[in-house]
Enzyme design. Structure first.
Site, PDB file in Angstrom:
ATOM      1  NE  ARG A 179      -3.831   0.210   2.282  1.00 35.28           N
ATOM      2  CZ  ARG A 179      -4.626   0.574   3.287  1.00 35.28           C
ATOM      3  NH1 ARG A 179      -4.676  -0.161   4.388  1.00 35.28           N
ATOM      4  NH2 ARG A 179      -5.370   1.655   3.198  1.00 35.28           N
ATOM      5  CB  CYS A 238      -2.636   3.480   9.622  1.00 33.11           C
ATOM      6  SG  CYS A 238      -4.093   4.061  10.535  1.00 33.11           S
TER       7      CYS A 238
END
Length: 282
Positions: A179, A238
């Protein structure tokens, strides 16, 4: 944290304390409440991520996909869960603390609650150790938890913008490397990362069996990551401000100061007119 408590508790200790604690089930995902009703650790009260641990996202560009509720609203949640400031609270999920138990831990610590621990290995470790379970919904008396301001440090998008360009600061992205690298993005609109942020996946906090690594190992790891950067100049994020709390938990367990949480995280950053490092730009 209290001198007698670490932020992580093992199931052996939990078995000894089960009659003197408030236990919180913070599992989340599809059909979670139904699963809770079918089976949960005996005495556990259910906390829902979207209802109890996040505000309703008006617009993810302002606060991310799981925006923090006000501290006043969270105090009301603690009241509805029957928690008093003096209670010893233990929270678990079924993702090794990485999804929602750590978020609950951060939030309750942030309103000043000291006696709070996360169950190492989560729900599965308790089941394997023979912790009793039951079905249905727990009944308990509600309390009046006093409202507090957030006492743990937070960073907003403007602070992250300045920090990422300053070599006296460090921005840590705890998402999976794929990611961060912009190879996949299962949840947000754009794949990539905040330019200048370094990638330290939260999975590195755990051993091969899904338990937190020993505190001394975690301390050595994060001291090497931070080098000489001061805790107040460290920002952790995050995707939506949930799993970042896993790394904040690990650092606290390691005896290090808790850095700033960027609650909006990539879900907020990537929906604004900000520079982004994506596959197309690298």
């Amino acid at each position: 944290m209290s001198a007698t408590l670490t932020s992580i508790i093992n199931v052996g200790e939990l078995l000894k304390l089960q009659d003197s604690i408030v236990l919180i089930d913070a599992r989340a995902g599809a059909n979670t409440f139904e699963n809770y009703q079918k089976e949960h650790l005996k005495g556990a009260r259910f906390a829902d991520l979207n209802r109890d641990l996040a505000a309703v996202p008006d617009n993810p560009a302002n606060g991310g996909r799981h925006p923090l509720p006000s501290s006043e609203d969270f105090s009301k949640t603690l009241s509805s869960l029957g928690i008093s400031p003096s209670d010893h609270v233990v929270v678990y999920d079924d993702k090794n603390g990485s999804n929602f138990a750590a978020r609950f831990w951060w939030m309750i610590r942030a309103v000043g609650h000291e006696k709070i621990q996360v169950l190492n290995g989560g729900y599965q470790s308790a089941i394997q150790a023979g912790f009793p379970t039951e079905a249905g919904i727990e009944t308990f008396e509600k309390t009046a938890y006093p409202s507090q301001e957030w006492k743990l440090p937070l960073a907003d998008i403007e602070e992250v913008e300045k920090a990422r360009k300053n070599d006296q600061n460090i921005v840590i992205d705890v998402r999976d490397k794929n990611r961060y690298d912009g190879l996949i993005e299962p949840l947000d609109l754009i794949a990539g990362h905040i330019p200048g942020a370094i990638n330290v996946p939260l999975t590195e906090n755990l051993d091969e069996n899904g338990f937190f690594k020993p505190a001394n190992e975690l301390a050595e790891k994060y001291k090497a990551v931070l080098k000489d950067i001061k805790p107040e100049n460290t920002i952790v994020h995050c995707g939506s401000g949930v799993t970042a709390c896993h790394t904040l938990l690990a650092m606290d367990y390691a005896g290090l100061p808790i850095p700033k949480l960027y609650a909006g995280s990539w879900s907020e950053w990537s929906r604004n007119d900000r520079e982004m490092a994506t596959q197309k730009t690298e």
